[in-house]
Design a protein around this motif. Structure first.
Motif, PDB file in Angstrom:
ATOM      1  N   SER A  99      34.133  12.905  27.754  1.00 23.32           N
ATOM      2  CA  SER A  99      34.747  12.199  26.618  1.00 23.32           C
ATOM      3  C   SER A  99      34.585  10.698  26.826  1.00 23.32           C
ATOM      4  CB  SER A  99      36.232  12.568  26.501  1.00 23.32           C
ATOM      5  OG  SER A  99      36.411  13.951  26.338  1.00 23.32           O
ATOM      6  N   THR A 100      33.377  10.235  26.633  1.00 25.59           N
ATOM      7  CA  THR A 100      32.988   8.890  27.062  1.00 25.59           C
ATOM      8  C   THR A 100      33.891   7.794  26.524  1.00 25.59           C
ATOM      9  OG1 THR A 100      30.708   9.686  27.039  1.00 25.59           O
ATOM     10  CG2 THR A 100      31.037   7.302  27.228  1.00 25.59           C
ATOM     11  N   LEU A 101      34.076   7.760  25.218  1.00 31.70           N
ATOM     12  CA  LEU A 101      34.819   6.646  24.628  1.00 31.70           C
ATOM     13  C   LEU A 101      36.275   6.658  25.054  1.00 31.70           C
ATOM     14  CD1 LEU A 101      33.281   6.565  21.032  1.00 31.70           C
ATOM     15  CD2 LEU A 101      32.465   5.513  23.155  1.00 31.70           C
ATOM     16  N   THR A 102      36.852   7.840  25.173  1.00 28.56           N
ATOM     17  CA  THR A 102      38.236   7.940  25.619  1.00 28.56           C
ATOM     18  C   THR A 102      38.359   7.535  27.085  1.00 28.56           C
ATOM     19  OG1 THR A 102      38.549   9.749  24.056  1.00 28.56           O
ATOM     20  CG2 THR A 102      40.230   9.467  25.749  1.00 28.56           C
ATOM     21  N   VAL A 103      37.415   7.971  27.906  1.00 27.98           N
ATOM     22  CA  VAL A 103      37.422   7.596  29.323  1.00 27.98           C
ATOM     23  C   VAL A 103      37.329   6.077  29.465  1.00 27.98           C
ATOM     24  CG1 VAL A 103      36.060   7.677  31.448  1.00 27.98           C
ATOM     25  CG2 VAL A 103      36.522   9.781  30.185  1.00 27.98           C
ATOM     26  N   LEU A 104      36.465   5.455  28.692  1.00 30.23           N
ATOM     27  CA  LEU A 104      36.327   3.995  28.761  1.00 30.23           C
ATOM     28  C   LEU A 104      37.581   3.287  28.248  1.00 30.23           C
ATOM     29  CD1 LEU A 104      32.613   3.565  27.650  1.00 30.23           C
ATOM     30  CD2 LEU A 104      33.581   2.941  29.872  1.00 30.23           C
TER      31      LEU A 104
ATOM     32  N   PHE B  82      40.745  17.951  31.310  1.00 33.09           N
ATOM     33  CA  PHE B  82      40.398  19.362  31.179  1.00 33.09           C
ATOM     34  C   PHE B  82      38.917  19.552  31.499  1.00 33.09           C
ATOM     35  CE2 PHE B  82      44.149  18.693  28.699  1.00 33.09           C
ATOM     36  CZ  PHE B  82      44.891  19.869  28.820  1.00 33.09           C
ATOM     37  N   THR B  83      38.573  20.769  31.915  1.00 28.67           N
ATOM     38  CA  THR B  83      37.187  21.044  32.312  1.00 28.67           C
ATOM     39  C   THR B  83      36.264  21.214  31.121  1.00 28.67           C
ATOM     40  OG1 THR B  83      37.680  23.417  32.432  1.00 28.67           O
ATOM     41  CG2 THR B  83      37.879  22.132  34.479  1.00 28.67           C
ATOM     42  N   SER B  84      36.802  21.662  29.988  1.00 25.85           N
ATOM     43  CA  SER B  84      35.984  21.862  28.798  1.00 25.85           C
ATOM     44  C   SER B  84      36.881  21.876  27.567  1.00 25.85           C
ATOM     45  CB  SER B  84      35.178  23.170  28.898  1.00 25.85           C
ATOM     46  OG  SER B  84      36.041  24.284  29.017  1.00 25.85           O
ATOM     47  N   GLY B  85      36.260  22.052  26.399  1.00 30.30           N
ATOM     48  CA  GLY B  85      36.986  21.886  25.153  1.00 30.30           C
ATOM     49  C   GLY B  85      37.996  22.967  24.830  1.00 30.30           C
ATOM     50  N   LEU B  86      37.685  24.223  25.125  1.00 26.94           N
ATOM     51  CA  LEU B  86      38.604  25.297  24.749  1.00 26.94           C
ATOM     52  C   LEU B  86      39.982  25.183  25.397  1.00 26.94           C
ATOM     53  CD1 LEU B  86      36.527  28.609  24.396  1.00 26.94           C
ATOM     54  CD2 LEU B  86      37.627  27.247  22.614  1.00 26.94           C
TER      55      LEU B  86
ATOM     56  N   ASP C  45      49.284  15.739  22.521  1.00 34.84           N
ATOM     57  CA  ASP C  45      49.394  15.338  21.122  1.00 34.84           C
ATOM     58  C   ASP C  45      48.044  15.059  20.485  1.00 34.84           C
ATOM     59  OD1 ASP C  45      52.355  15.083  21.307  1.00 34.84           O
ATOM     60  OD2 ASP C  45      51.837  13.387  22.618  1.00 34.84           O
ATOM     61  N   PHE C  46      47.101  14.621  21.323  1.00 39.04           N
ATOM     62  CA  PHE C  46      45.813  14.138  20.816  1.00 39.04           C
ATOM     63  C   PHE C  46      44.706  14.634  21.725  1.00 39.04           C
ATOM     64  CE2 PHE C  46      42.396  10.960  20.749  1.00 39.04           C
ATOM     65  CZ  PHE C  46      42.153  10.843  19.384  1.00 39.04           C
ATOM     66  N   SER C  47      43.627  15.097  21.127  1.00 38.75           N
ATOM     67  CA  SER C  47      42.476  15.556  21.883  1.00 38.75           C
ATOM     68  C   SER C  47      41.323  14.589  21.726  1.00 38.75           C
ATOM     69  CB  SER C  47      42.032  16.943  21.400  1.00 38.75           C
ATOM     70  OG  SER C  47      40.726  17.250  21.863  1.00 38.75           O
ATOM     71  N   ALA C  48      40.797  14.107  22.852  1.00 36.61           N
ATOM     72  CA  ALA C  48      39.549  13.356  22.828  1.00 36.61           C
ATOM     73  C   ALA C  48      38.445  14.269  22.327  1.00 36.61           C
ATOM     74  CB  ALA C  48      39.221  12.835  24.222  1.00 36.61           C
ATOM     75  N   ASP C  49      37.271  13.726  22.144  1.00 31.95           N
ATOM     76  CA  ASP C  49      36.204  14.434  21.462  1.00 31.95           C
ATOM     77  C   ASP C  49      35.849  15.764  22.108  1.00 31.95           C
ATOM     78  OD1 ASP C  49      35.222  12.403  23.427  1.00 31.95           O
ATOM     79  OD2 ASP C  49      33.303  13.388  23.075  1.00 31.95           O
ATOM     80  N   VAL C  50      35.733  16.763  21.239  1.00 33.91           N
ATOM     81  CA  VAL C  50      35.241  18.083  21.622  1.00 33.91           C
ATOM     82  C   VAL C  50      34.094  18.422  20.691  1.00 33.91           C
ATOM     83  CG1 VAL C  50      37.434  18.913  22.548  1.00 33.91           C
ATOM     84  CG2 VAL C  50      36.900  19.269  20.118  1.00 33.91           C
ATOM     85  N   ALA C  51      33.200  19.305  21.143  1.00 33.71           N
ATOM     86  CA  ALA C  51      32.063  19.694  20.321  1.00 33.71           C
ATOM     87  C   ALA C  51      32.529  20.415  19.062  1.00 33.71           C
ATOM     88  CB  ALA C  51      31.120  20.579  21.119  1.00 33.71           C
ATOM     89  N   ASP C  52      31.669  20.413  18.062  1.00 33.92           N
ATOM     90  CA  ASP C  52      32.024  20.949  16.752  1.00 33.92           C
ATOM     91  C   ASP C  52      32.435  22.417  16.762  1.00 33.92           C
ATOM     92  OD1 ASP C  52      29.423  21.690  17.439  1.00 33.92           O
ATOM     93  OD2 ASP C  52      28.486  20.532  15.824  1.00 33.92           O
ATOM     94  N   THR C  53      31.973  23.169  17.746  1.00 34.33           N
ATOM     95  CA  THR C  53      32.327  24.587  17.817  1.00 34.33           C
ATOM     96  C   THR C  53      33.770  24.819  18.261  1.00 34.33           C
ATOM     97  OG1 THR C  53      31.498  24.627  20.067  1.00 34.33           O
ATOM     98  CG2 THR C  53      29.969  25.298  18.349  1.00 34.33           C
ATOM     99  N   VAL C  54      34.307  23.905  19.039  1.00 33.48           N
ATOM    100  CA  VAL C  54      35.598  24.140  19.695  1.00 33.48           C
ATOM    101  C   VAL C  54      36.742  24.302  18.685  1.00 33.48           C
ATOM    102  CG1 VAL C  54      37.234  23.271  21.399  1.00 33.48           C
ATOM    103  CG2 VAL C  54      34.782  22.939  21.751  1.00 33.48           C
ATOM    104  N   PRO C  55      36.851  23.461  17.651  1.00 34.23           N
ATOM    105  CA  PRO C  55      37.924  23.694  16.680  1.00 34.23           C
ATOM    106  C   PRO C  55      37.814  25.044  15.983  1.00 34.23           C
ATOM    107  CG  PRO C  55      37.016  21.481  16.438  1.00 34.23           C
ATOM    108  CD  PRO C  55      36.107  22.213  17.371  1.00 34.23           C
ATOM    109  N   VAL C  56      36.591  25.522  15.795  1.00 35.43           N
ATOM    110  CA  VAL C  56      36.394  26.830  15.163  1.00 35.43           C
ATOM    111  C   VAL C  56      37.011  27.929  16.017  1.00 35.43           C
ATOM    112  CG1 VAL C  56      34.614  28.528  14.588  1.00 35.43           C
ATOM    113  CG2 VAL C  56      34.345  26.135  13.867  1.00 35.43           C
TER     114      VAL C  56
END
Length: 318
Positions: free
Chosen positions: A39-44, A67-71, A83-94
């Motif tokens: 999660s590059t931008l959040t880490v920075l 976390f180790t991955s998005g799920l 409360d807030f999730s940094a970026d996850v790939a498009d499949t994860v919300p599905v």
């Protein structure tokens, strides 16, 4: 700047009024953020202190959870641990929706299809996607690369049942790939850049032409409803951080290098393939989410059909 608000993705007109549920500006709040190392931008924003600085005038402190991955990240969001999730790939919300999660889309990074790939050892006999039939393939379940694998197989007339998926975290996938326990590994940056520079590998394909690979920032619907001013600052910092990474790639790589445990050249290589272009979530993106959900449903990988529009869209400032 337009006023933030909430719009139901099913198409209900207008936004919700915040005057009745917005917290007082001086009421202390802890924003619990979940993120991955990728999660590059959040880490920075964390390491540079820019997010903490931006939220301090709102009397908001930060609690960080890796976390180790998005799920598992979205599982934590669903049960209210963050409360807030940094970026996850498009499949994860599905996948999260299929498990009954209620989510709010806050922002997205525009597509980065070259930032994920299907890799094989340099001297592997596998030369084409069709050669993957019957092979053991390491992939992280529910990640963007899971969709890439299915789309790549479909492009040559194969199904996920025609291969042997080994559902592994990125670290375990790397170990299995290095030891020869799998024939191919489907992963994303910075893992792609790392293995490319450290091992002799070959790319069968990236996601270009197969999957868009957008990444999404999410919140609980309650947080999106009640803390509009906080999310406006989070959105601004993420957007500005993305612009900074693109404008100063070497400095950004130097700051990420110790966090990722990678040399700066590898980090730069990974960052070149990511857009880091933070934008509002538009209805067209939700339509793409529906296509992804339908592919997973058809492959028998979701327990039920997902209505990708059954989510909350937070309105980002223009």
């Amino acid at each position: 700047m337009l006023a933030g608000g909430l719009v139901n993705a099913l198409g209900v007109a207008g936004g919700l009024t915040h005057s009745g549920n917005a917290r007082a500006a001086n009421t202390p709040l802890t924003l619990r953020i979940g993120y991955q190392k990728s999660s590059t931008l959040t880490v920075l924003a964390k390491t540079r202190g820019t997010l903490a600085q931006a939220l301090a005038p709102l009397n908001v402190s930060l609690a960080w959870h890796e976390f180790t991955s998005g799920l598992p990240l979205l599982e934590a969001l669903n049960v209210g641990s963050i409360d807030f999730s940094a970026d996850v790939a498009d499949t994860v919300p599905v996948f999260a929706q299929a498990a009954g999660a209620r989510i709010a889309y806050v922002a997205r990074e525009t597509p980065s299809p070259d930032a994920e790939a299907i890799l094989v050892p340099e001297h592997s006999p596998l030369r084409t996607l069709a050669d993957l039939k019957g092979k053991r393939i390491a992939v992280t379940k529910g990640a963007g690369v899971h969709y890439l694998l299915i789309a790549a197989l479909q492009s040559v007339g194969l199904r996920i049942t025609d291969v042997q998926p080994a559902y592994l975290t990125p670290a375990d996938g790397r170990a299995a790939f290095a030891s020869g326990n799998v024939d191919a590994w489907v992963t994303w940056d910075p893992f792609v850049a790392s293995v490319e520079r450290q091992d002799k590998v070959r790319t069968l394909t990236t996601a270009r032409g197969l999957a868009g690979y957008q990444r999404y920032y999410l919140a609980t619907p309650a947080f999106a409803r009640d803390h509009d001013a906080v999310l406006r600052e989070v959105y601004r910092v993420l957007r500005e951080t993305g612009q900074w990474v693109r404008a100063t790639p070497r400095e950004a790589a130097a700051q990420l290098s110790p966090v990722w445990g990678l040399d700066t050249a590898t980090v730069e290589a990974a960052n070149r393939r990511r857009s880091y272009d933070v934008q509002p979530v538009v209805r067209e993106a939700i339509a793409e989410q529906q296509r992804i959900a339908d592919v997973f449903t058809q492959a028998g990988l979701l327990p039920k059909r997902v209505d990708a529009a059954d989510v909350t869209l937070w309105q980002a400032p223009a």
